[in-house]
Scaffold this motif. Structure first.
Motif, PDB file in Angstrom:
ATOM      1  N   UNK A 214       0.858  -1.182   0.000  1.00 12.98           N
ATOM      2  CA  UNK A 214       0.000   0.000   0.000  1.00 12.98           C
ATOM      3  C   UNK A 214       0.892   1.228   0.000  1.00 12.98           C
ATOM      4  N   UNK A 215       0.971   1.904  -1.129  1.00 10.97           N
ATOM      5  CA  UNK A 215       1.792   3.098  -1.240  1.00 10.97           C
ATOM      6  C   UNK A 215       0.950   4.367  -1.117  1.00 10.97           C
ATOM      7  N   UNK A 216      -0.298   4.215  -0.712  1.00  9.54           N
ATOM      8  CA  UNK A 216      -1.220   5.335  -0.656  1.00  9.54           C
ATOM      9  C   UNK A 216      -0.763   6.500   0.178  1.00  9.54           C
ATOM     10  N   UNK A 217      -0.218   6.259   1.355  1.00  8.77           N
ATOM     11  CA  UNK A 217       0.176   7.362   2.215  1.00  8.77           C
ATOM     12  C   UNK A 217       1.655   7.688   2.133  1.00  8.77           C
ATOM     13  N   UNK A 218       2.437   6.825   1.574  1.00  2.57           N
ATOM     14  CA  UNK A 218       3.842   7.123   1.407  1.00  2.57           C
ATOM     15  C   UNK A 218       4.678   7.014   2.664  1.00  2.57           C
ATOM     16  N   UNK A 219       4.273   6.180   3.615  1.00  2.00           N
ATOM     17  CA  UNK A 219       5.052   5.990   4.827  1.00  2.00           C
ATOM     18  C   UNK A 219       5.419   4.520   5.001  1.00  2.00           C
ATOM     19  N   UNK A 220       6.126   3.939   4.014  1.00  2.00           N
ATOM     20  CA  UNK A 220       6.463   2.525   4.160  1.00  2.00           C
ATOM     21  C   UNK A 220       7.452   2.332   5.312  1.00  2.00           C
ATOM     22  N   UNK A 221       7.396   1.184   5.940  1.00  2.00           N
ATOM     23  CA  UNK A 221       8.320   0.883   7.028  1.00  2.00           C
ATOM     24  C   UNK A 221       9.359  -0.146   6.580  1.00  2.00           C
ATOM     25  N   UNK A 222       9.653  -0.151   5.279  1.00  2.00           N
ATOM     26  CA  UNK A 222      10.619  -1.067   4.708  1.00  2.00           C
ATOM     27  C   UNK A 222      11.289  -0.383   3.522  1.00  2.00           C
ATOM     28  N   UNK A 223      12.490  -0.832   3.205  1.00  3.10           N
ATOM     29  CA  UNK A 223      13.192  -0.289   2.036  1.00  3.10           C
ATOM     30  C   UNK A 223      12.622  -0.933   0.774  1.00  3.10           C
ATOM     31  N   UNK A 224      12.372  -0.144  -0.260  1.00 10.55           N
ATOM     32  CA  UNK A 224      11.858  -0.758  -1.493  1.00 10.55           C
ATOM     33  C   UNK A 224      12.921  -1.625  -2.149  1.00 10.55           C
ATOM     34  N   UNK A 225      12.496  -2.608  -2.932  1.00  9.84           N
ATOM     35  CA  UNK A 225      13.465  -3.463  -3.636  1.00  9.84           C
ATOM     36  C   UNK A 225      14.347  -2.616  -4.562  1.00  9.84           C
ATOM     37  N   UNK A 226      15.505  -3.115  -4.869  1.00  4.68           N
ATOM     38  CA  UNK A 226      16.455  -2.375  -5.711  1.00  4.68           C
ATOM     39  C   UNK A 226      15.850  -2.011  -7.064  1.00  4.68           C
ATOM     40  N   UNK A 227      15.057  -2.906  -7.684  1.00  2.50           N
ATOM     41  CA  UNK A 227      14.490  -2.579  -9.000  1.00  2.50           C
ATOM     42  C   UNK A 227      13.535  -1.394  -8.914  1.00  2.50           C
ATOM     43  N   UNK A 228      12.846  -1.219  -7.790  1.00  2.00           N
ATOM     44  CA  UNK A 228      11.954  -0.076  -7.606  1.00  2.00           C
ATOM     45  C   UNK A 228      12.792   1.193  -7.431  1.00  2.00           C
ATOM     46  N   UNK A 229      13.862   1.101  -6.645  1.00  4.82           N
ATOM     47  CA  UNK A 229      14.743   2.256  -6.457  1.00  4.82           C
ATOM     48  C   UNK A 229      15.370   2.682  -7.788  1.00  4.82           C
ATOM     49  N   UNK A 230      15.801   1.699  -8.590  1.00  2.00           N
ATOM     50  CA  UNK A 230      16.416   2.002  -9.883  1.00  2.00           C
ATOM     51  C   UNK A 230      15.399   2.669 -10.816  1.00  2.00           C
ATOM     52  N   UNK A 231      14.167   2.167 -10.824  1.00  4.04           N
ATOM     53  CA  UNK A 231      13.128   2.758 -11.673  1.00  4.04           C
ATOM     54  C   UNK A 231      12.820   4.188 -11.229  1.00  4.04           C
ATOM     55  N   UNK A 232      12.810   4.422  -9.927  1.00  4.77           N
ATOM     56  CA  UNK A 232      12.553   5.777  -9.419  1.00  4.77           C
ATOM     57  C   UNK A 232      13.682   6.720  -9.829  1.00  4.77           C
ATOM     58  N   UNK A 233      14.926   6.240  -9.762  1.00  5.36           N
ATOM     59  CA  UNK A 233      16.053   7.086 -10.185  1.00  5.36           C
ATOM     60  C   UNK A 233      15.958   7.405 -11.669  1.00  5.36           C
ATOM     61  N   UNK A 234      15.603   6.400 -12.491  1.00  7.60           N
ATOM     62  CA  UNK A 234      15.465   6.652 -13.938  1.00  7.60           C
ATOM     63  C   UNK A 234      14.359   7.670 -14.194  1.00  7.60           C
ATOM     64  N   UNK A 235      13.226   7.507 -13.526  1.00  7.49           N
ATOM     65  CA  UNK A 235      12.100   8.433 -13.736  1.00  7.49           C
ATOM     66  C   UNK A 235      12.455   9.845 -13.291  1.00  7.49           C
ATOM     67  N   UNK A 236      13.185   9.965 -12.176  1.00  8.75           N
ATOM     68  CA  UNK A 236      13.540  11.288 -11.658  1.00  8.75           C
ATOM     69  C   UNK A 236      14.568  11.981 -12.544  1.00  8.75           C
ATOM     70  N   UNK A 237      15.364  11.194 -13.271  1.00 14.15           N
ATOM     71  CA  UNK A 237      16.386  11.812 -14.110  1.00 14.15           C
ATOM     72  C   UNK A 237      15.910  12.011 -15.546  1.00 14.15           C
TER      73      UNK A 237
END
Length: 86
Positions: A37-60
């Motif tokens: 559930x990403x609705x509120x944006x307060x996860x209590x875990x680190x996202x998987x590396x593929x999610x982090x990589x996708x976020x970096x690509x989208x942000x750049x």
């Protein structure tokens, strides 16, 4: 003086609705690995590396379209794909 709206703090909100939906779908075991559930944006875990990589690509992404909210009727390419499917 501030006045609260009737039901404030007790009435359902979009966040409580999303939370309930995520818990219900997760309990049904529909998706291997569960539901995030990403609705509120307060996860209590680190996202998987593929999610982090996708976020970096989208942000750049240099395209302005990559940094805008979708129009209220939805992101056109996504709307078109969903229309063909359904």
């Amino acid at each position: 003086a501030l006045k609260r709206l009737p039901g404030a703090g007790t009435a359902p909100t979009v966040w409580s609705e999303f939370g309930d939906l995520a818990r219900r779908i997760d309990a049904e075991k529909r998706f291997p690995g569960g539901v995030a559930n990403l609705g509120q944006g307060f996860p209590d875990w680190a996202p998987p590396e593929f999610v982090q990589a996708a976020a970096r690509r989208a942000a750049s992404d240099a395209s302005p379209a990559g940094h805008q909210y979708a129009r209220s009727a939805g992101h056109i390419p996504l709307v078109e794909v969903l229309a063909r499917r359904y």
